[in-house]
Write a protein that holds these residues in place. Structure first.
Motif, PDB file in Angstrom:
ATOM      1  N   LYS A 114      -2.104  -9.127  12.419  1.00  0.00           N
ATOM      2  CA  LYS A 114      -1.721  -9.025  11.008  1.00  0.00           C
ATOM      3  C   LYS A 114      -2.603  -9.929  10.147  1.00  0.00           C
ATOM      4  CE  LYS A 114       3.195  -8.032  11.810  1.00  0.00           C
ATOM      5  NZ  LYS A 114       4.579  -8.556  11.640  1.00  0.00           N
ATOM      6  N   LYS A 129      -4.809   2.254   7.322  1.00  0.00           N
ATOM      7  CA  LYS A 129      -3.626   1.707   6.649  1.00  0.00           C
ATOM      8  C   LYS A 129      -2.380   2.491   7.050  1.00  0.00           C
ATOM      9  CE  LYS A 129      -1.513   1.015   2.081  1.00  0.00           C
ATOM     10  NZ  LYS A 129      -0.808  -0.224   2.454  1.00  0.00           N
ATOM     11  N   GLN A 188      -8.708  -7.130  -4.235  1.00  0.00           N
ATOM     12  CA  GLN A 188      -7.899  -7.888  -3.292  1.00  0.00           C
ATOM     13  C   GLN A 188      -8.756  -8.920  -2.578  1.00  0.00           C
ATOM     14  OE1 GLN A 188      -5.364  -5.691  -0.638  1.00  0.00           O
ATOM     15  NE2 GLN A 188      -5.327  -3.930  -2.007  1.00  0.00           N
ATOM     16  N   ASN A 209       0.516   0.521   9.355  1.00  0.00           N
ATOM     17  CA  ASN A 209       1.851   0.324   8.796  1.00  0.00           C
ATOM     18  C   ASN A 209       2.908   1.138   9.531  1.00  0.00           C
ATOM     19  OD1 ASN A 209       1.833  -1.502   6.266  1.00  0.00           O
ATOM     20  ND2 ASN A 209      -0.001  -0.242   6.009  1.00  0.00           N
ATOM     21  N   ASP A 241       1.291  -3.764   3.758  1.00  0.00           N
ATOM     22  CA  ASP A 241       2.433  -4.012   2.879  1.00  0.00           C
ATOM     23  C   ASP A 241       3.648  -3.173   3.240  1.00  0.00           C
ATOM     24  OD1 ASP A 241       1.509  -1.531   2.176  1.00  0.00           O
ATOM     25  OD2 ASP A 241       1.111  -2.011   0.070  1.00  0.00           O
ATOM     26  N   GLY A 242       3.581  -2.454   4.359  1.00  0.00           N
ATOM     27  CA  GLY A 242       4.700  -1.618   4.771  1.00  0.00           C
ATOM     28  C   GLY A 242       4.654  -0.211   4.216  1.00  0.00           C
ATOM     29  N   GLN A 243       3.681   0.050   3.346  1.00  0.00           N
ATOM     30  CA  GLN A 243       3.534   1.376   2.756  1.00  0.00           C
ATOM     31  C   GLN A 243       2.488   2.172   3.538  1.00  0.00           C
ATOM     32  OE1 GLN A 243       5.571   2.346   0.170  1.00  0.00           O
ATOM     33  NE2 GLN A 243       6.499   0.324   0.524  1.00  0.00           N
ATOM     34  N   SER A 300      -8.690  -1.220  -3.973  1.00  0.00           N
ATOM     35  CA  SER A 300      -8.477  -2.474  -3.255  1.00  0.00           C
ATOM     36  C   SER A 300      -9.608  -3.469  -3.475  1.00  0.00           C
ATOM     37  CB  SER A 300      -8.334  -2.196  -1.753  1.00  0.00           C
ATOM     38  OG  SER A 300      -9.507  -1.598  -1.234  1.00  0.00           O
ATOM     39  N   ASN A 337       5.918  -0.987  10.905  1.00  0.00           N
ATOM     40  CA  ASN A 337       7.255  -0.625  10.431  1.00  0.00           C
ATOM     41  C   ASN A 337       8.172  -0.305  11.609  1.00  0.00           C
ATOM     42  OD1 ASN A 337       6.446  -0.946   7.785  1.00  0.00           O
ATOM     43  ND2 ASN A 337       6.130   1.237   7.407  1.00  0.00           N
ATOM     44  N   THR A 373      -5.201  -8.672   7.291  1.00  0.00           N
ATOM     45  CA  THR A 373      -5.011  -9.169   5.926  1.00  0.00           C
ATOM     46  C   THR A 373      -6.284  -9.842   5.433  1.00  0.00           C
ATOM     47  OG1 THR A 373      -2.632  -9.490   6.234  1.00  0.00           O
ATOM     48  CG2 THR A 373      -3.684 -10.747   4.466  1.00  0.00           C
ATOM     49  N   PRO A 406      -4.171  -8.395   1.217  1.00  0.00           N
ATOM     50  CA  PRO A 406      -2.738  -8.459   1.525  1.00  0.00           C
ATOM     51  C   PRO A 406      -2.000  -7.136   1.395  1.00  0.00           C
ATOM     52  CG  PRO A 406      -3.198  -9.454  -0.608  1.00  0.00           C
ATOM     53  CD  PRO A 406      -4.524  -9.216   0.040  1.00  0.00           C
ATOM     54  N   ASN A 407      -2.505  -6.219   0.583  1.00  0.00           N
ATOM     55  CA  ASN A 407      -1.803  -4.949   0.395  1.00  0.00           C
ATOM     56  C   ASN A 407      -2.040  -3.957   1.528  1.00  0.00           C
ATOM     57  OD1 ASN A 407      -0.819  -5.892  -2.008  1.00  0.00           O
ATOM     58  ND2 ASN A 407      -2.307  -4.817  -3.285  1.00  0.00           N
TER      59      ASN A 407
END
Length: 263
Positions: free
Chosen positions: A205, A173, A238, A177, A218-220, A235, A181, A209, A214-215
């Protein structure tokens, strides 16, 4: 065709660059690349000398111990500034444009490494819950998944059936990301890498996912040192649909935190 991760590409390319003889390359490009090896500013943030021993005569993937030593050297120095990397790439493109256009391996490799230096350097230095390097953990997990698959099986199908705990990890993750990013703020970052198209990235992507929920993208960046059990429990609710991996066939599968590159 041999695939390696961008995250390992920085290590291997720099080792190759540091020991290269610069055969079949223009004089202007050769002079520029030779000057880079002796540039004090670059050597203050990137240890060419320390990672050159990674190059082997067989061209095989370095051992985990060798990769760890290289990562220790890279992460032990401050990160090269964006301005230094940008200026260096501008100088390399100016001196080596004909060689890059002609797809000279060394010139092309240096150009790609400079393009993706920032997210790759960050990703190399991520640690896992046991203090090991994330990219080494991810590489080992991917090799195990591929080796256990039926011979000749489509990689997409292989990873569709891979254990979630081997793919959806805190390390992956963080790495995924970090690259995505970077792409958002540098939309043309992959434009010079002809083997990878925007559709490949979109497919990656969707695949991640579908596999991890989806998380996951998430950009984090999150905490790469979080335990796998805690990460998986958070998770667990999810939605995960492995069919995304089958429906979105990828020419380059972005698993274990990064998109595959070919050299």
């Amino acid at each position: 065709m041999k695939y390696i991760y961008f995250i390992t590409l920085l290590v291997l390319a720099s080792a190759t660059f540091g020991s290269a003889q610069f055969d079949n390359i223009s004089d202007g490009c050769k002079n520029k690349l030779t000057a880079l090896l002796g540039d004090q500013n670059i050597n203050a943030c990137f240890p060419f000398t320390a990672i050159t021993p990674l190059v082997s005569n067989t061209g095989s993937m370095p051992s985990q111990d060798a990769l760890k030593k290289a990562a220790d050297a890279i992460c032990g120095l401050p990160k090269c500034s964006d301005s230094l990397v940008s200026q260096t790439q501008t100088d390399v493109k100016s001196a080596c444009q004909a060689d890059i256009t002609a797809k000279n391996p060394i010139a092309t490799l240096v150009d790609v490494v400079l393009t993706l230096y920032s997210p790759t350097r960050d990703s190399i230095c991520f640690k896992n819950s046991t203090g090991g390097y994330c990219f080494i953990e991810s590489q080992a997990a991917t090799q195990q998944v591929l080796q256990s698959a039926p011979k000749g099986q489509d990689p997409t199908l292989t990873f569709a059936g891979a254990p979630k705990e081997a793919v959806c990890t805190p390390c992956n993750k963080a790495i995924v990301n970090t690259y995505l990013n970077f792409q958002k703020t540098n939309p043309n970052a992959f434009s010079d890498i002809k083997e990878i198209t925007p559709q490949d990235i979109d497919n990656a992507k969707s695949a991640l996912t579908g596999k991890c929920g989806p998380n996951f993208i998430d950009g984090q960046v999150g905490d790469s040192t979080e335990s796998l059990d805690k990460f998986q429990s958070q998770s667990a609710n999810q939605k995960s649909d492995a069919m995304y991996l089958i429906a979105n066939r990828m020419s380059f599968v972005a698993l274990v935190g990064t998109i595959l590159a070919t050299i």
